[in-house]
Design an enzyme around this catalytic site. Structure first.
Site: not given
Length: 304
Positions: A92, A94, A111, A169, A189
């Site tokens: 996936q 972001h 993150e 990642h 995804r």
């Protein structure tokens, strides 16, 4: 100022396990237990105070408790989780803030992962081995050869990965992590191994959007200025043993206990700490002291 021990919202995603319950003191009847959102004001999974109110309700009732560094954000800026991957998570990505705000109506997601536990030989995917172009990325998604060019990294407890928005990642089977992230729940995804969701249908993929936002190059080393991780939304530090800190007027302090046990003293109050505990100290709480054999992720909001 009070010491606020938080109770998480939990998620039963199909790849989850049971180690958050057995190893980190998370109380939930969910089977499987995939995630505990231990510091969250996100509507998809808020954290709760001991009286049953949400962290967001406390913030709304106590102006200034987030600190001056949070004035530049329209909402609570971060989200912290414990994640138990009994099976592989989807591959996936972001989006960044600009893309996510334009297409999803919420912020993007940078993150970091701090590895708490893992089975021998466990690996995760972290970006690409080498640079590729958009056409190759799309082709490898179609013909199921994407993993041939991904950077597969063996992991060990104590490893840390910083994942800027746009980095492809996936957490691998057998890994438990603490995740500090922007306050977002946007995930695109690109591969989910053909798994079926609770409705018996393949889980949705978001390939067109992933093609728009993915950085098609290896991860770039970062200099965090002595921090475990740092970006515009958070700094994270790892503290071990007994330690002191300060919650000034510029930022609240979040303590996530990743191992050990001890006692926290702040503002005349005392609280016990054990593995899995999440504590929120409002901005302006002043000096605090942790006694005992404690390992904790300490997160705050940096100045602009």
């Amino acid at each position: 100022m009070p010491i606020l021990k938080l109770t998480p919202s939990c998620k039963d995603y199909l790849w989850g396990g049971s180690r958050l319950r057995t190893g980190f003191g998370v109380h939930s009847d969910l089977q499987p237990l995939a995630e505990a959102w231990v510091l969250s004001c996100h509507p998809d999974g808020p954290s709760f105070l001991p009286d049953g109110s949400t962290l967001q309700q406390y913030i709304d009732g106590h102006p200034g408790c987030l600190g001056t560094a949070c004035n530049r954000f329209q909402e609570f800026p971060i989200l912290a989780k414990l994640i138990d991957a009994a099976d592989n998570l989807s591959i996936q990505v972001h989006p960044d803030n600009a893309y996510a705000l334009a297409h999803e109506g919420q912020y993007g997601k940078t993150e970091m992962w701090y590895v708490l536990d893992c089975e021998p030989g466990a690996t995760l995917y972290y970006g690409f081995q080498h640079k590729i172009d958009r056409e190759e990325f799309a082709r490898r998604i179609r013909d199921n050869t994407l993993t041939e060019v991904l950077n597969a990294v063996p992991v060990h407890p104590g490893d840390c990965f910083f994942i800027p928005a746009g980095t492809l990642h996936a957490i691998g089977r057998g890994i438990v992590v603490a995740e500090i992230q922007q306050n977002s729940n946007v995930t695109y995804r690109v591969c989910d191994y053909g798994r079926l969701g609770a409705d018996g249908k393949p889980r949705a993929l978001h390939i067109d959007k992933a093609l728009d936002v993915t950085c098609l190059a290896p991860p770039v080393p970062q200099d965090f200025g002595g921090h475990l991780a740092r970006c515009g939304c958070f700094t994270a530090d790892l503290k071990k043993g007994g330690f002191d800190g300060y919650a000034g007027e510029e930022s609240f302090v979040s303590l996530l206990v990743t191992d050990g046990s001890g006692t926290l003293h702040c503002g005349g109050e005392t609280a016990t700490l054990t593995r899995g505990d999440s504590v929120f100290l409002p901005a302006g709480s002043g000096a605090y002291t942790v006694e005992g054999n404690v390992t904790a992720l300490v997160t705050r909001i940096p100045p602009e």
